[in-house]
Design a protein around this motif. Structure first.
Motif, PDB file in Angstrom:
ATOM      1  N   GLU A 691       0.827  -1.205   0.000  1.00 14.79           N
ATOM      2  CA  GLU A 691       0.000   0.000   0.000  1.00 14.79           C
ATOM      3  C   GLU A 691       0.862   1.256   0.000  1.00 14.79           C
ATOM      4  N   ALA A 692       1.962   1.210   0.720  1.00 15.63           N
ATOM      5  CA  ALA A 692       2.864   2.369   0.725  1.00 15.63           C
ATOM      6  C   ALA A 692       3.430   2.613  -0.676  1.00 15.63           C
ATOM      7  N   SER A 693       3.820   1.551  -1.354  1.00 10.70           N
ATOM      8  CA  SER A 693       4.352   1.696  -2.711  1.00 10.70           C
ATOM      9  C   SER A 693       3.300   2.245  -3.654  1.00 10.70           C
ATOM     10  N   MET A 694       2.065   1.772  -3.536  1.00 15.40           N
ATOM     11  CA  MET A 694       0.992   2.304  -4.382  1.00 15.40           C
ATOM     12  C   MET A 694       0.793   3.788  -4.149  1.00 15.40           C
ATOM     13  N   ALA A 695       0.807   4.204  -2.885  1.00 14.45           N
ATOM     14  CA  ALA A 695       0.618   5.622  -2.579  1.00 14.45           C
ATOM     15  C   ALA A 695       1.720   6.468  -3.202  1.00 14.45           C
ATOM     16  N   LEU A 696       2.946   6.004  -3.107  1.00 15.00           N
ATOM     17  CA  LEU A 696       4.070   6.747  -3.675  1.00 15.00           C
ATOM     18  C   LEU A 696       3.990   6.765  -5.202  1.00 15.00           C
ATOM     19  N   ASP A 697       3.600   5.640  -5.809  1.00 18.26           N
ATOM     20  CA  ASP A 697       3.492   5.597  -7.262  1.00 18.26           C
ATOM     21  C   ASP A 697       2.369   6.495  -7.773  1.00 18.26           C
ATOM     22  N   LEU A 698       1.289   6.586  -7.039  1.00 19.00           N
ATOM     23  CA  LEU A 698       0.226   7.502  -7.420  1.00 19.00           C
ATOM     24  C   LEU A 698       0.682   8.954  -7.290  1.00 19.00           C
ATOM     25  N   ALA A 699       1.435   9.240  -6.253  1.00 21.62           N
ATOM     26  CA  ALA A 699       1.896  10.610  -6.031  1.00 21.62           C
ATOM     27  C   ALA A 699       2.863  11.057  -7.117  1.00 21.62           C
ATOM     28  N   VAL A 700       3.785  10.175  -7.521  1.00 21.16           N
ATOM     29  CA  VAL A 700       4.755  10.577  -8.536  1.00 21.16           C
ATOM     30  C   VAL A 700       4.074  10.784  -9.884  1.00 21.16           C
ATOM     31  N   ARG A 701       2.882  10.223 -10.052  1.00 20.12           N
ATOM     32  CA  ARG A 701       2.110  10.429 -11.278  1.00 20.12           C
ATOM     33  C   ARG A 701       1.181  11.639 -11.165  1.00 20.12           C
ATOM     34  N   SER A 702       1.275  12.339 -10.034  1.00 18.12           N
ATOM     35  CA  SER A 702       0.542  13.600  -9.816  1.00 18.12           C
ATOM     36  C   SER A 702      -0.960  13.424  -9.999  1.00 18.12           C
ATOM     37  N   VAL A 703      -1.520  12.345  -9.458  1.00 15.57           N
ATOM     38  CA  VAL A 703      -2.972  12.196  -9.498  1.00 15.57           C
ATOM     39  C   VAL A 703      -3.591  13.326  -8.676  1.00 15.57           C
ATOM     40  N   PRO A 704      -4.819  13.710  -8.978  1.00 16.54           N
ATOM     41  CA  PRO A 704      -5.403  14.880  -8.301  1.00 16.54           C
ATOM     42  C   PRO A 704      -5.393  14.806  -6.784  1.00 16.54           C
ATOM     43  N   ALA A 705      -5.561  13.625  -6.224  1.00 20.15           N
ATOM     44  CA  ALA A 705      -5.643  13.501  -4.761  1.00 20.15           C
ATOM     45  C   ALA A 705      -4.320  13.085  -4.146  1.00 20.15           C
ATOM     46  N   ALA A 706      -3.196  13.361  -4.808  1.00 21.58           N
ATOM     47  CA  ALA A 706      -1.897  12.850  -4.355  1.00 21.58           C
ATOM     48  C   ALA A 706      -1.591  13.230  -2.914  1.00 21.58           C
ATOM     49  N   ALA A 707      -1.746  14.503  -2.571  1.00 23.85           N
ATOM     50  CA  ALA A 707      -1.403  14.954  -1.216  1.00 23.85           C
ATOM     51  C   ALA A 707      -2.259  14.249  -0.176  1.00 23.85           C
ATOM     52  N   ALA A 708      -3.554  14.113  -0.466  1.00 19.29           N
ATOM     53  CA  ALA A 708      -4.450  13.442   0.486  1.00 19.29           C
ATOM     54  C   ALA A 708      -4.123  11.960   0.604  1.00 19.29           C
ATOM     55  N   ILE A 709      -3.735  11.340  -0.499  1.00 12.68           N
ATOM     56  CA  ILE A 709      -3.370   9.921  -0.474  1.00 12.68           C
ATOM     57  C   ILE A 709      -2.148   9.703   0.408  1.00 12.68           C
ATOM     58  N   LEU A 710      -1.150  10.552   0.248  1.00 11.66           N
ATOM     59  CA  LEU A 710       0.053  10.421   1.073  1.00 11.66           C
ATOM     60  C   LEU A 710      -0.267  10.621   2.542  1.00 11.66           C
ATOM     61  N   GLU A 711      -1.118  11.581   2.834  1.00 14.02           N
ATOM     62  CA  GLU A 711      -1.448  11.845   4.236  1.00 14.02           C
ATOM     63  C   GLU A 711      -2.244  10.693   4.835  1.00 14.02           C
ATOM     64  N   GLU A 712      -3.176  10.143   4.065  1.00 11.99           N
ATOM     65  CA  GLU A 712      -3.940   8.998   4.577  1.00 11.99           C
ATOM     66  C   GLU A 712      -3.043   7.783   4.764  1.00 11.99           C
ATOM     67  N   GLN A 713      -2.124   7.565   3.806  1.00 10.55           N
ATOM     68  CA  GLN A 713      -1.214   6.433   3.943  1.00 10.55           C
ATOM     69  C   GLN A 713      -0.342   6.578   5.176  1.00 10.55           C
ATOM     70  N   ARG A 714       0.075   7.797   5.467  1.00 10.14           N
ATOM     71  CA  ARG A 714       0.866   8.038   6.679  1.00 10.14           C
ATOM     72  C   ARG A 714       0.100   7.572   7.909  1.00 10.14           C
ATOM     73  N   GLY A 715      -1.180   7.803   7.937  1.00  8.39           N
ATOM     74  CA  GLY A 715      -1.988   7.397   9.084  1.00  8.39           C
ATOM     75  C   GLY A 715      -2.286   5.915   9.142  1.00  8.39           C
ATOM     76  N   ARG A 716      -2.112   5.197   8.031  1.00 10.35           N
ATOM     77  CA  ARG A 716      -2.410   3.763   8.005  1.00 10.35           C
ATOM     78  C   ARG A 716      -1.317   2.917   8.653  1.00 10.35           C
ATOM     79  N   PHE A 717      -0.113   3.444   8.759  1.00 11.66           N
ATOM     80  CA  PHE A 717       1.014   2.604   9.182  1.00 11.66           C
ATOM     81  C   PHE A 717       0.833   2.098  10.600  1.00 11.66           C
ATOM     82  N   MET A 718       1.112   0.807  10.759  1.00  7.73           N
ATOM     83  CA  MET A 718       1.180   0.213  12.088  1.00  7.73           C
ATOM     84  C   MET A 718       2.634   0.031  12.526  1.00  7.73           C
ATOM     85  N   ASN A 719       3.527  -0.100  11.555  1.00  5.03           N
ATOM     86  CA  ASN A 719       4.947  -0.314  11.856  1.00  5.03           C
ATOM     87  C   ASN A 719       5.675   1.028  11.848  1.00  5.03           C
TER      88      ASN A 719
END
Length: 850
Positions: A691-719
């Motif tokens: 999931e972390a890799s997907m979030a980063l790959d979406l961000a580097v492709r500048s999808v419209p919700a990139a910033a929100a995706i990265l922020e949500e992924q940050r909150g998903r981490f358990m490790n």
């Protein structure tokens, strides 16, 4: 006036003697001349070390040591290696008296008058240097290979001065600590724990190791031996799912090696530590192997290759207990020896553990592409290289050691036969156990078991660079192969065994061929006098730059997927890729063939091979317009493969390829739905790293919700370790150029490069092909600090730094930057020049156009 000053004025000879002594002081690093002199003089070496490690990574680590030894040379000063400098030294005493030592760069100089021939005792109190201690919030670990121990504590930092190490660690009471030796004593006082470890067998400084931190411990017994696994994984299900297999793989490797070598494991206890974002796949410290946690604790979606790689990594590091630890190279010019035998043994060990796997194909795909990726370049080098100083030893490592050398070793086994090779290795290990040996020592032992001139064979394969150029010549019904040396003025000839494949629509035959001189003729079997194709690499054995005949090339471009044998298909793909790089096959034709072949490919190793080539061609060798036209069809093939693949590991292989090549709006929308858990692929299990890799790959492709995706992924981490890595990488793919620029600028400070895998991941996104135009300006600054990268980083960091910097670029302008830099650097270190040329090879070829 003091007496010393008066003598200084009255006796000029004294001043001259001091100047003479200073003029002979050792230079920076550990030079071969210094190491040779010390190895000939010093005997009975031992270290008694203690370190007090605070919880906060920014607080200093204090240390104390006693060095004991005898010396045959009491007439010259003694140089002890220590890089941090005067401010890190508290006291130095020799024989219980304060020493009148001097400090020069990287060394403490003990005057000869303070030395005795026997029973020397040097006691040093110091503050440990941090460069090789890898300190993180909640844990730390040492990594002293190849000659980085003296960055932390005073020592004789060379492989041919083995010593016995005793150790005491003082750490926070809630931390677990692991070292080479077994724990003999532990007490807790207030908030600290003091642990004493048993003295080791003789080992070199690069194998001395310890780690401490907030680890969890798992234990298991196999065949009467207890194993301990230390880790920081927070996913208890992942640990439970993996641990039995991990313990089994270690036990199987150990048992196999004891039988093969006829020498029992000699280092007592057997622990291993799984470290988040460890710089290597593993490191073979006896009694305390370190691994990259992600390569050992696999996700549910692990591919067949990932499971094979885990087994191979474990077998590789376990093999080092004999090859490298029990018998150590004399000098790091032979570091390849320990690596080639670890790889060679790992292949033999892993085969029984995976009976359904095509191991010949696995060997081919694991070694040949990576070896060729260096050997085809202007930066290639011999397997065995010259090395004047250990400060350059890190740049010896790479694919020539890890991938070409096993290919060469397999040729050696063909020459000797498996039993003679085993017998020779047993004799070698017995003769040199707990000591040091060279490649020539081994060649002497093996040479007694064959009539072939092994020294001449070794000269071509081991001590010279490059690979043979071999051309197929068809003259009527006569098939021949002509060998030439691509290096002008050398006229080298390589002796090797080949399994040549000849085929027609109705018949197929494998013909063995011993190639020794300039030309070798092949006797075609009855029924194949006019073969439709001739594949010299068809048996997965031959090594070189092969030029196919026109008929074979045309056949493969049309009918490669029709080849029924997976090994033959793998060899054909590798050969055809090399033909493409040599401009005899067009990239568009190669990609079209790959897309047509994928739906028919049912072997995972070949699937990964083809998808890797396809991704490389897609980003590196196709014009933008062609890539845009190809993208929808490519994504459709990958999504179809994702759905139809019969196994979860093949699904994961397809998904990874899709994630790294997706460019269409429809494809990115699908990837985003998968990341948001709005769409699920049946049979594909995605874990936190996915999931972390997907979030980063979406961000580097500048999808419209990139910033929100990265922020949500940050909150998903358990490790917490994975979260910290993610946060480090985020600025490298920001949609704001100034943020990306500031992230790169921060890497010029060594403190921000300590977590090297994090840096490399960030660089890969910074220089992603979709961002290449904006990141081109960072190529020259990355080249400018490469010398410092080598000086301050671990062994693979310079190559990975350059790969991550250049792999996303394919333009003439980017190539000009690299070539301009190399043209300016007249006295640039040769090994770093080679690294640049290796990393830039694809860029140079792409810039020339096809």
């Amino acid at each position: 006036m003091c007496l010393l000053c008066l003598l200084w004025l009255l006796f000029p000879a004294c001043r001259n003697n001091v100047k003479s002594s200073e003029s002979s002081d050792p230079g920076p690093g550990v030079a071969l001349t210094l190491a040779t002199q010390r190895a000939q003089a010093i005997e009975g070496l031992s270290y008694d070390l203690s370190f007090s490690i605070p919880a906060a990574p920014s607080d200093p680590v204090s240390g104390h040591e006693i060095i004991r030894f005898s010396t045959k040379d009491v007439a010259r000063p003694l140089a002890i290696d220590f890089a941090p400098g005067a401010e890190y030294l508290t006291s130095v005493s020799v024989g219980g008296r304060p020493s009148h030592f001097r400090l020069v760069k990287d060394h403490i100089i003990i005057p000869p008058v303070e030395l005795a021939s026997e029973d020397n005792v040097i006691e040093i109190a110091f503050r440990a240097g941090d460069a090789a201690l890898n300190r993180n919030p909640g844990f730390m670990y040492t990594l002293f290979v190849p000659a980085r121990a003296h960055l932390a504590f005073p020592c004789f930092d060379q492989p041919n001065l083995k010593a016995r190490f005793s150790l005491e660690l003082n750490v926070p009471k809630d931390w677990l600590a692991v070292a080479n030796g077994a724990e003999t004593f532990r007490e807790v006082v207030a908030d600290r724990a003091r642990t004493r470890y048993a003295e080791t067998q003789p080992i070199p400084t690069y194998l001395f190791a310890f780690t401490a931190g907030e680890f969890q411990m798992e234990t298991a017994e196999r065949n009467g031996r207890w194993y301990r696994m230390f880790h920081r994984e927070t996913d208890t299900k992942k640990v439970a799912r993996n641990k039995n297999a991990v313990f089994d793989l270690h036990a199987q490797s150990l048992e196999w090696l004891e039988k093969y070598t006829a020498i029992p494991y000699r280092f007592g206890k057997f622990d291993f530590v799984l470290i988040p974002s460890f710089q290597f796949g593993g490191m073979e410290h006896p009694g305390s192997i370190f691994y990259n946690a992600s390569s050992i604790l696999l996700d549910e979606s692990a591919t067949e290759n990932q499971m094979l790689n885990r087994a191979s990594t474990i077998a590789h590091e376990t093999s080092h207990m004999w090859f490298g630890d029990l018998v150590t190279m004399q000098w790091f010019n032979d570091v390849w020896m320990k690596e080639v035998f670890a790889n060679f043994m790992a292949e033999k060990i892993v085969d029984p553990a995976f009976p359904k796997v095509n191991h010949e194909l696995r060997f081919l795909t694991a070694n040949y592409p990576d070896a060729y990726a260096v050997d085809r370049t202007a930066g290639t080098h011999p397997i065995r290289q010259e090395l004047a100083n250990l400060d350059e030893a890190g740049s010896l490592y790479g694919a020539i050691i890890y991938q070409k050398a096993p290919i060469v070793m397999r040729q050696l086994e063909r020459i000797l036969g498996p039993l003679k090779l085993q017998d020779g290795l047993r004799a070698y290990l017995k003769q040199f156990q707990f000591g040091n040996a060279t490649w020539l020592d081994l060649i002497h032992v093996l040479g007694e078991r064959t009539d072939l001139d092994l020294a001449a064979w070794s000269h071509a394969w081991v001590e010279e660079s490059g690979r043979p150029s071999i051309r197929t010549v068809v003259e009527g019904q006569q098939v021949a192969f002509v060998q030439s040396d691509p290096q002008a003025g050398r006229s080298l000839r390589w002796t090797q065994q080949m399994d040549v494949l000849l085929g027609t629509a109705k018949a197929l035959a494998s013909v063995p061929l011993a190639f020794q001189g300039e030309r070798a003729e092949l006797e075609a079997p009855p029924g194949l006098a006019r073969p439709e194709f001739i594949l010299p690499t068809g048996g997965g054995l031959a090594y070189g730059d092969f030029t196919l005949d026109d008929s074979t090339r045309a056949f493969l471009l049309q009918r490669l997927p029709d080849l029924k044998d997976p090994l033959t298909r793998g060899a054909a793909w590798i050969t055809l890729w090399e033909e493409m790089l040599d401009r005899r096959v067009k990239p568009a034709d190669f990609t079209s063939l790959a897309l047509a072949a994928l739906p028919r490919e049912d072997t995972e190793q070949n699937l990964q091979l083809v998808l890797g080539y396809l991704e490389n061609a897609f980003w590196g060798f196709l014009p933008d317009a062609v890539r845009r036209d190809l993208a929808p069809g490519l994504e459709q093939v990958l999504r179809t493969g994702l759905v139809k693949s019969p196994s979860s590991s093949m699904k994961a292989t397809y998904f990874s390829a899709f994630r790294t090549t997706v460019t269409t709006p429809e494809g990115m929308a699908f990837l985003e739905r998968v990341w948001r858990h709005q769409e699920k692929v049946a049979g594909l299990t995605l874990a936190e790293p996915d999931e972390a890799s997907m979030a980063l790959d979406l961000a580097v492709r500048s999808v419209p919700a990139a910033a929100a995706i990265l922020e949500e992924q940050r909150g998903r981490f358990m490790n917490p370790d994975r979260k910290a890595r993610f946060e480090f990488v985020i600025p490298a793919l920001s949609d704001r150029p100034e943020t990306r620029d500031a992230w790169f600028e921060s890497l010029k400070d060594v403190k921000n490069r300590r977590r090297e895998p994090w840096v490399i991941e960030g660089l890969n996104y910074l220089h992603h092909p979709l961002r290449a135009a904006q990141s081109e300006k960072h190529i020259r600054p990355a080249l400018d600090i490469l010398v410092e990268i080598q000086r301050t980083g671990d062994i693979f960091f310079p190559t990975r730094w350059m790969d991550a910097t250049l792999n996303g670029h394919n333009t003439r302008a980017a190539a000009d930057i690299v070539q301009g830099f190399l043209a300016e650097q007249k006295d640039y270190p040769i090994r770093l020049r080679r690294i640049i040329l290796q990393s830039a090879d694809g860029l140079f070829r792409a810039a020339e156009g096809f």
